[in-house]
Write a protein that holds these residues in place. Structure first.
Motif, PDB file in Angstrom:
ATOM      1  N   UNK A  65       0.817  -1.219   0.000  1.00  0.00           N
ATOM      2  CA  UNK A  65       0.000   0.000   0.000  1.00  0.00           C
ATOM      3  C   UNK A  65       0.851   1.270   0.000  1.00  0.00           C
ATOM      4  N   UNK A  66       2.146   1.140  -0.309  1.00  0.00           N
ATOM      5  CA  UNK A  66       3.041   2.301  -0.231  1.00  0.00           C
ATOM      6  C   UNK A  66       2.666   3.412  -1.202  1.00  0.00           C
ATOM      7  N   UNK A  67       1.933   3.074  -2.266  1.00  0.00           N
ATOM      8  CA  UNK A  67       1.502   4.107  -3.226  1.00  0.00           C
ATOM      9  C   UNK A  67       0.420   5.013  -2.643  1.00  0.00           C
ATOM     10  N   UNK A  68      -0.120   4.670  -1.480  1.00  0.00           N
ATOM     11  CA  UNK A  68      -1.149   5.506  -0.852  1.00  0.00           C
ATOM     12  C   UNK A  68      -0.556   6.561   0.090  1.00  0.00           C
ATOM     13  N   UNK A  69       0.740   6.749   0.032  1.00  0.00           N
ATOM     14  CA  UNK A  69       1.378   7.800   0.833  1.00  0.00           C
ATOM     15  C   UNK A  69       0.770   9.161   0.489  1.00  0.00           C
ATOM     16  N   UNK A  70       0.323   9.864   1.520  1.00  0.00           N
ATOM     17  CA  UNK A  70      -0.255  11.217   1.397  1.00  0.00           C
ATOM     18  C   UNK A  70      -1.561  11.250   0.599  1.00  0.00           C
ATOM     19  N   UNK A  92      -1.409   2.761 -11.361  1.00  0.00           N
ATOM     20  CA  UNK A  92      -0.775   1.929 -12.377  1.00  0.00           C
ATOM     21  C   UNK A  92       0.224   0.976 -11.722  1.00  0.00           C
ATOM     22  N   UNK A  93       0.443  -0.197 -12.320  1.00  0.00           N
ATOM     23  CA  UNK A  93       1.434  -1.137 -11.778  1.00  0.00           C
ATOM     24  C   UNK A  93       2.823  -0.517 -11.644  1.00  0.00           C
ATOM     25  N   UNK A  97       4.860  -0.374  -8.112  1.00  0.00           N
ATOM     26  CA  UNK A  97       6.179  -0.984  -7.964  1.00  0.00           C
ATOM     27  C   UNK A  97       7.226   0.024  -7.508  1.00  0.00           C
ATOM     28  N   UNK A  98       7.179   1.225  -8.068  1.00  0.00           N
ATOM     29  CA  UNK A  98       8.165   2.227  -7.693  1.00  0.00           C
ATOM     30  C   UNK A  98       8.026   2.615  -6.231  1.00  0.00           C
ATOM     31  N   UNK A  99       6.797   2.754  -5.757  1.00  0.00           N
ATOM     32  CA  UNK A  99       6.582   3.115  -4.353  1.00  0.00           C
ATOM     33  C   UNK A  99       6.995   1.981  -3.413  1.00  0.00           C
ATOM     34  N   UNK A 121      -2.051  -9.246  -2.353  1.00  0.00           N
ATOM     35  CA  UNK A 121      -1.561  -9.586  -3.688  1.00  0.00           C
ATOM     36  C   UNK A 121      -0.101 -10.021  -3.597  1.00  0.00           C
ATOM     37  N   UNK A 122       0.459 -10.378  -4.739  1.00  0.00           N
ATOM     38  CA  UNK A 122       1.892 -10.693  -4.823  1.00  0.00           C
ATOM     39  C   UNK A 122       2.679  -9.517  -5.395  1.00  0.00           C
ATOM     40  N   UNK A 123       2.135  -8.305  -5.287  1.00  0.00           N
ATOM     41  CA  UNK A 123       2.785  -7.115  -5.866  1.00  0.00           C
ATOM     42  C   UNK A 123       4.181  -6.866  -5.310  1.00  0.00           C
ATOM     43  N   UNK A 124       4.445  -7.330  -4.074  1.00  0.00           N
ATOM     44  CA  UNK A 124       5.743  -7.047  -3.434  1.00  0.00           C
ATOM     45  C   UNK A 124       6.792  -8.112  -3.747  1.00  0.00           C
ATOM     46  N   UNK A 125       6.432  -9.158  -4.483  1.00  0.00           N
ATOM     47  CA  UNK A 125       7.319 -10.313  -4.654  1.00  0.00           C
ATOM     48  C   UNK A 125       8.661  -9.942  -5.279  1.00  0.00           C
TER      49      UNK A 125
END
Length: 392
Positions: A65-70, A92-93, A97-99, A121-125
């Motif tokens: 969930x790092x993309x939800x910063x701020x 976007x993916x 990923x960048x966050x 999800x496996x987004x952090x893999x």
């Protein structure tokens, strides 16, 4: 053998604070060899200002969930916060990923060596496969109805398999397990299936973060109905038990699990005593995790620290996610605890952040304290707990 010798204003060995006359001696890779006096240490001592501590343990995070910063404003209250998390995930993916990359780097550099990390999800893999942090992956199940329980478990088992496959080549020793999200998102049959699939494993459960959680089980009503409507559910899908949420759902577990109870901001003492007695009688172990900055971010509330301490529970610290925190720093969690509970010894809070977390995640053979033979990481807490950095 190349040695490194560290001397600080104070040395915290995982259990107690020692004065500046103590020197930590490691090999070049951070393996602890000894703690000796300044007189015994000899030459080439690296002197630093602050508290020298073993690597920090973050027992509760949501890296994905790092993309939800701020994105979600502070102090909206838990129900509005949850609705925002559910409805504001359309990134976007590439951004996601960048966050995740940035957040993992931040945690590593500020001295976090192990994380209990929630993910749907496996987004952090991909990031975890290259990480030097040790990860306990909590693959978080959501399942409102018994009718779809088997289908939901199959879906999250697939997520778990993707994570395990991505991380199997790592020598660090990551782990993965299925976990329930919260009492307000898991049906009875789903709980039973998670229990069957997690024998002797480490799992987690968001617990009593809002009074509406108990109201849901006691009456079938309350503010969570607003969240359910987002999923097309018009009334509570859960049984009305007339009991608090923890008394309604903990009896689903009896399979040797270690269960992290997360937040506990509205957990009354009688429920703590009941839960501890249930755990002792039913082959499970409870760990209570504080995420004080997330509690302040969401509801401007602090957890019942003194009450939980009085009941002799195992306590740890977590950051929660960037959706509910200003940073991913266990040092800042230590600082907030120290500021809001000034009578609490700093030594105690440091134990929660190091050896307690390592024991709870069952990695204390390597992490959590400066004991001979361990490689726990070496971290400097400085500037009145405003900053931290990894030295090894």
């Amino acid at each position: 053998m190349e040695l490194r010798k560290f001397r600080a204003s104070q040395l915290f060995n995982g259990y107690q604070l020692l004065n500046e006359n103590n020197v930590l001696v490691t090999d070049a890779h951070g393996k602890v060899l000894d703690i000796v006096s300044t007189e015994e240490a000899g030459d080439n001592i690296e002197s630093v200002n602050g508290i020298l501590t073993p690597g920090l343990i973050n027992c509760h995070c949501h890296l994905e969930l790092s993309h939800l910063k701020d994105v979600i404003p502070p102090q909206t209250g838990l129900i509005e916060f949850l609705c925002s998390v559910v409805t504001k995930r359309g990134f976007s993916p590439e951004v996601i990923q960048q966050r995740i990359i940035e957040a993992e780097k931040e945690m590593y550099e500020n001295g976090i060596v192990a994380v209990g990390d929630i993910g749907n999800t496996a987004d952090t893999a991909a990031v975890k496969s290259k990480s030097r942090i040790r990860w306990q992956n909590f693959v978080e199940v959501l399942g409102f109805t018994d009718a779809r329980a088997e289908e939901n478990i199959a879906h999250y088992k697939n997520v778990l398999s993707k994570l395990e496959s991505a991380l199997q080549s790592s020598a660090i020793g990551h782990r993965s397990s299925l976990v329930p999200h919260a009492p307000y998102s898991i049906s009875p049959k789903t709980f039973e299936l998670i229990n069957a699939n997690t024998k002797n494993q480490i799992i987690s459960l968001h617990n009593q973060e809002h009074p509406a959680e108990d109201e849901l089980y006691k009456t079938g009503g309350g503010d969570y109905l607003k969240l359910f409507k987002i999923f097309g559910i018009e009334q509570s899908p859960f049984p009305i038990t007339g009991k608090s949420s923890i008394r309604s759902v903990l009896p689903h577990f009896n399979n040797g699990q270690t269960i992290f109870l997360i937040h506990n901001t509205y957990m009354p003492e009688e429920d703590v005593q009941w839960a501890n007695e249930y755990a002792a009688n039913n082959n499970i172990k409870l760990v209570y995790c504080f995420c004080i900055n997330a509690n302040l971010y969401i509801e401007n509330k602090v957890p019942p620290v003194e009450m939980l301490m009085k009941n002799n529970v195992q306590l740890t610290l977590g950051t929660d996610s960037y959706s509910s925190n200003w940073q991913l720093s266990i040092t800042k969690e230590i600082q907030s605890m120290h500021q809001h509970f000034p009578a609490l010894p700093l030594e105690t809070i440091l134990q929660w952040a190091t050896i307690n977390g390592a024991k709870a995640l069952q990695w204390d053979d390597e992490l959590g304290s400066f004991e001979k033979g361990k490689k726990p990481g070496v971290v400097l807490l400085s500037n009145y707990l405003n900053d931290s950095k990894r030295l090894i």
